[in-house]
Design a protein around this motif. Sequence first.
Motif, short mmCIF file in Angstrom:
data_model
loop_
_atom_site.label_atom_id
_atom_site.label_comp_id
_atom_site.label_asym_id
_atom_site.label_seq_id
_atom_site.Cartn_x
_atom_site.Cartn_y
_atom_site.Cartn_z
N ALA A 1 4.80 -3.68 9.32
CA ALA A 1 4.60 -5.13 9.35
C ALA A 1 4.97 -5.73 8.00
O ALA A 1 4.72 -5.13 6.95
N THR A 2 5.60 -6.90 8.03
CA THR A 2 5.94 -7.59 6.79
C THR A 2 4.78 -8.48 6.36
O THR A 2 3.92 -8.83 7.16
N SER A 3 4.73 -8.85 5.11
CA SER A 3 3.70 -9.74 4.59
C SER A 3 4.32 -10.58 3.49
O SER A 3 5.38 -10.24 2.95
N HIS A 4 3.64 -11.68 3.16
CA HIS A 4 4.15 -12.55 2.10
C HIS A 4 4.19 -11.80 0.76
O HIS A 4 5.09 -12.01 -0.05
N ARG A 5 3.19 -10.95 0.53
CA ARG A 5 3.16 -10.19 -0.72
C ARG A 5 4.35 -9.25 -0.83
O ARG A 5 5.00 -9.17 -1.88
N LYS A 6 4.65 -8.55 0.26
CA LYS A 6 5.78 -7.62 0.23
C LYS A 6 7.11 -8.36 0.09
O LYS A 6 8.01 -7.90 -0.62
N MET A 7 7.23 -9.48 0.77
CA MET A 7 8.46 -10.26 0.66
C MET A 7 8.65 -10.78 -0.77
O MET A 7 9.75 -10.83 -1.29
N ALA A 8 7.52 -11.18 -1.40
CA ALA A 8 7.60 -11.62 -2.79
C ALA A 8 8.07 -10.47 -3.68
O ALA A 8 8.87 -10.67 -4.60
N GLY A 9 7.58 -9.26 -3.37
CA GLY A 9 8.02 -8.09 -4.13
C GLY A 9 9.50 -7.84 -3.98
O GLY A 9 10.19 -7.49 -4.95
N THR B 1 5.60 -2.77 -7.24
CA THR B 1 4.14 -2.70 -7.19
C THR B 1 3.58 -3.60 -6.10
O THR B 1 2.69 -3.21 -5.34
N LEU B 2 4.11 -4.82 -5.98
CA LEU B 2 3.66 -5.74 -4.93
C LEU B 2 3.92 -5.17 -3.54
O LEU B 2 3.14 -5.35 -2.61
N MET B 3 5.04 -4.45 -3.40
CA MET B 3 5.40 -3.91 -2.09
C MET B 3 4.59 -2.69 -1.70
O MET B 3 4.37 -2.43 -0.52
N THR B 4 4.15 -1.91 -2.67
CA THR B 4 3.55 -0.62 -2.36
C THR B 4 2.04 -0.57 -2.55
O THR B 4 1.42 0.42 -2.15
N MET B 5 1.43 -1.59 -3.16
CA MET B 5 -0.02 -1.55 -3.34
C MET B 5 -0.71 -1.59 -1.97
O MET B 5 -0.23 -2.25 -1.03
N PRO B 6 -1.84 -0.88 -1.81
CA PRO B 6 -2.52 -0.82 -0.52
C PRO B 6 -3.02 -2.19 -0.08
O PRO B 6 -3.38 -3.03 -0.90
N ASP B 7 -3.01 -2.39 1.23
CA ASP B 7 -3.57 -3.61 1.80
C ASP B 7 -5.08 -3.57 1.67
O ASP B 7 -5.71 -2.52 1.81
N ARG B 8 -5.68 -4.73 1.42
CA ARG B 8 -7.13 -4.77 1.22
C ARG B 8 -7.92 -4.66 2.51
O ARG B 8 -9.09 -4.37 2.51
N ARG B 9 -7.27 -4.92 3.62
CA ARG B 9 -8.00 -4.94 4.89
C ARG B 9 -8.37 -3.53 5.30
O ARG B 9 -7.52 -2.65 5.40
N PRO B 10 -9.65 -3.28 5.61
CA PRO B 10 -10.10 -1.94 5.99
C PRO B 10 -9.36 -1.38 7.17
O PRO B 10 -9.05 -0.21 7.23
N ALA B 11 -9.04 -2.25 8.15
CA ALA B 11 -8.38 -1.76 9.36
C ALA B 11 -7.01 -1.20 9.03
O ALA B 11 -6.58 -0.18 9.56
#
Length: 306
Positions: A127-135, A291-301
């Motif tokens: 899944a893509t995210s704004h954080r990863k796209m910014a990275g 770093t923005l692309m590879t840092m873990p997502d904060r959501r537990p799921a």
Amino acid sequence: MAPKAPQSPNYIVELSLLAALATLWGASYTFIKLGIETIPPVTLIAGRTILAGAVLLVILLARGIRMPRDRATWGRFTVQACLNSAIPFTLIAWAETSVDAGLAVILNSMTPVFTFLITALWVRHEATSHRKMAGVIIGLAGTTVIVGAQAFSHVGQELVGQLAVVGATICYAGAAIFGKGFKDLDPMVPAAGSLVSGAALLIPVSLIVDRPWTLEPSSSSLLGLVGLALFSTAAAFAIYFRLIRTLGSVGATAQAYLRAPIGVAIGAYFLGERLPPTAWIGLGCILVGVTLMTMPDRRPATLRAA
């Protein structure tokens, strides 16, 4: 609480292997720089792949593991070889005839960015995210700063060499995604198979183009070749295919943000290289982007799904 206990040491092991891989591949650019002083790029990489492949085959034999014999698997090994050794190794070795090792490692650290782009636009298994796209945007901006400065100053072999490294980086991204198809094999098997396949592709070219029997390599070039084959290829590939299986394609390429400063430091110490200010600005952008692309997502799921 009980199920979590065994996961912690495994996580530490995987991170340690990631750091080891970053160091082994970071050193490869200096090994290449030493090798190409008296060994042409194609012959250097042919020697790299055949030596590393032979070492892994001996280790597999000692472990009692047999290589696959079916045509389909070896066809996949050949594709992996093109993406992960024969083409990118040769491009980088040729590029380093005009590009510093430190600059090559910085440009090559874009692998996670291209892995993510191919994944998001083509494979679409993440899944893509704004954080990863910014990275992605910041990482691409870093590469543009490095290559663009050369493009506006003058067009020459250095610019072409830098673009060759970027081409190798795209190959590595494709290799990380394609390599996920070897999850059913021991990590050392696709490593050995792809290296042997790469050697089979490169040796005929070396014989025709470079006539290696006429070469007189220096001792430093031979040591560079041995270090490149044993440490930065045989050992590194065995770790790499394990990490693809345990961390996934994007996770395995995350070692790029460790590899960049390590590779630059090794090149500066052993080769006395000094990079221009634009290279440092580009490195900063690339490290932030990766770093923005590879840092873990904060959501537990998401963490549980990963």
